[in-house]
Enzyme design. Structure first.
Site, PDB file in Angstrom:
ATOM      1  N   ARG A   4       0.864  -1.181   0.000  1.00 26.25           N
ATOM      2  CA  ARG A   4       0.000   0.000   0.000  1.00 26.25           C
ATOM      3  C   ARG A   4       0.902   1.233   0.000  1.00 26.25           C
ATOM      4  NH1 ARG A   4      -3.499  -2.707  -1.620  1.00 26.25           N
ATOM      5  NH2 ARG A   4      -5.556  -3.100  -0.729  1.00 26.25           N
TER       6      ARG A   4
ATOM      7  N   GLU B 189      -3.005   7.876  -4.153  1.00 23.11           N
ATOM      8  CA  GLU B 189      -3.518   7.368  -5.431  1.00 23.11           C
ATOM      9  C   GLU B 189      -4.787   8.061  -5.850  1.00 23.11           C
ATOM     10  OE1 GLU B 189      -3.806   3.017  -5.844  1.00 23.11           O
ATOM     11  OE2 GLU B 189      -1.884   2.978  -4.825  1.00 23.11           O
TER      12      GLU B 189
ATOM     13  N   HIS C 297      -1.082   0.514  -9.788  1.00 22.96           N
ATOM     14  CA  HIS C 297      -1.745  -0.431  -8.861  1.00 22.96           C
ATOM     15  C   HIS C 297      -2.400  -1.593  -9.645  1.00 22.96           C
ATOM     16  CE1 HIS C 297      -3.866  -0.668  -4.662  1.00 22.96           C
ATOM     17  NE2 HIS C 297      -3.522  -1.857  -5.110  1.00 22.96           N
TER      18      HIS C 297
HETATM   19  C1  DGY Z   1      -5.568  -5.881  -3.109  1.00 24.79           C
HETATM   20  O1  DGY Z   1      -6.268  -6.846  -3.442  1.00 24.79           O
HETATM   21  O2  DGY Z   1      -5.513  -5.495  -1.943  1.00 24.79           O
HETATM   22  C2  DGY Z   1      -4.768  -5.206  -4.184  1.00 24.79           C
HETATM   23  O3  DGY Z   1      -4.208  -4.043  -3.795  1.00 24.79           O
HETATM   24  C3  DGY Z   1      -5.558  -5.075  -5.451  1.00 24.79           C
HETATM   25  O4  DGY Z   1      -5.516  -6.345  -5.968  1.00 24.79           O
END
Ligand code: DGY
Length: 394
Positions: free
Chosen positions: A278, A307, A325
């Site tokens: 993240r 983001e 992402h």
């Molecule tokens: C998640 O699933 O948490 C990712 O960031 C997107 O696939």
């Protein structure tokens, strides 16, 4: 199975299986058809928002309306107490994020409102790990810079020192957070590139260690130079010793800005930082500064602090590779995530039990008939004492 579809009066929403008994909304169109087939099989009318922008909480409240049994939502939305309260008042029982991470979801607030929360683990491990490794290769071999050089017509002559990069073999990969994804990245680089490995995690990952040990033994049996691996006592040890550092913690208060200026300074000057977890795990302003001052340092980023924006200066740095992402964005994976989210929702609405095993692959087969009657990943089921009614054949 085909799913009947009509349009809502709000042109952005389409309705699948309009005669379904339960009303489910999905704030985005998902991938493949299996997720819709699952919801139709479990008697859900599914209203899907085809707008590709982020819905505001007011728009989500409007979409929930006065009757809504369940929601499939996105990591771009903030699922807080007020949304869960609206969902509860509309008779809602369940929300599933179409993602494995759920830092956008206030799970205690959902629990307080009696809403079961689902997520989609177990189908995106390899895809996400493959993206982390792609970023390692792209950064190590300067793929993006070289591609731009070619397209600009600048390749005039082969030269001994054109786009020199970094060899990975024999270097050390550091993993922070050795869960499913982190350990898979570690194994891909250790086995594929014979990198030494060091990891930090509060919990020992014995399966991961056994696989690393087995690989070491295999190498020594075949007479090849072997690899070393160890579990570090501190995160700082991993940060200092890694040539490639790949971050895989969950985002919470304890991991916000885990890679700050001080920790970036601890890294080798020519190391590489990879983030597919993240964005806020890295202090992006500090990273811009660090990459600017250390041109031999590289970063590969799939996620960003604000983001879809990048912090000023990031996009101008040649030693940074950025993608939007998309680590889990393969057709198979996103189809699987969609199916898991749909089954989380369908299960709770139909009072089916939680699956109770991390192996969720049976939920992503070819046919809806193969999908087990259970909620594949219901995060707060225990806190809510949610067990579902017993089903004879699971
Ligand atoms: C998640 O699933 O948490 C990712 O960031 C997107 O696939």
């Amino acid at each position: 199975m085909s799913v009947e579809m009509v349009r809502n009066s709000d042109e952005r929403w389409v309705i699948h299986n309009p005669q379904g008994k339960y009303r489910v909304i999905s704030t985005k169109n998902l991938v493949g058809n299996l997720w819709l087939e699952i919801l139709q099989k479990y008697e859900c009318r599914v209203e899907v928002c085809t707008d590709r922008g982020v819905l505001s909480n007011e728009e989500i409240v409007g979409a929930i309306g006065s009757k809504c049994d369940g929601v499939l939502g996105q990591l771009t939305e903030k699922w807080d107490d007020s949304l869960f309260n609206v969902l509860k008042r509309a008779g809602g029982k369940v929300f599933s994020n179409v993602a494995v991470g759920y830092d956008n979801v206030d799970v205690p607030a959902a629990t307080k409102n009696g809403i079961v929360v689902g997520n989609t683990p177990g189908v995106l491990t390899e895809a996400t790990a493959e993206m982390a490794v792609s970023l390692v290769y792209a950064a190590a071999r300067r793929v993006v810079e070289a591609d731009q050089f070619m397209r600009a017509g600048l390749y005039k002559i082969w030269l001994p020192d054109l786009f020199l990069g970094k060899l990975l073999t024999g270097k050390t990969v550091g993993i922070i957070g050795a869960g499913r994804i982190g350990s898979t990245v570690g194994l891909m680089l250790a086995r594929g590139n014979k990198m030494n490995l060091i990891y930090y995690d509060k919990y020992q990952n014995k399966q991961f260690e056994a696989k690393l040990e087995a690989y070491r033994e295999y190498l020594s049996h075949t007479g090849e130079s072997t690899i070393e691996w160890r579990r570090a006592d501190s995160m700082e040890e991993v940060i200092r010793d890694s040539d490639v550092l790949s971050l895989h913690p969950n985002l919470d208060k304890t991991t916000f800005h885990l890679m700050n200026s001080e920790r970036l300074q601890m890294m080798k000057k020519d190391a590489m930082l990879i983030n597919c977890a993240r964005g806020p795990v890295v202090d992006e302003v500090a990273l811009v500064e660090h990459c600017r001052e250390n041109p031999q340092f590289y970063a590969g980023l799939d996620v960003f602090e604000d983001e879809p924006l990048m912090k000023p200066g990031l996009k101008d740095l040649p030693n940074v590779v950025v993608v939007p992402h998309i680590a889990s964005a393969t057709v198979w994976t996103r189809r699987g995530m969609s199916a898991l989210a749909a089954m989380n929702v369908a299960a709770v609405i139909n009072d089916l039990p939680p699956w109770g095993s991390p192996n969720v692959l049976s939920f992503v087969g070819e046919s809806v008939e193969d999908v087990p009657p259970a909620g594949p990943s219901l995060i707060n089921a225990k806190d809510l004492n949610y067990t579902g009614r017993s089903v004879a054949k699971l």
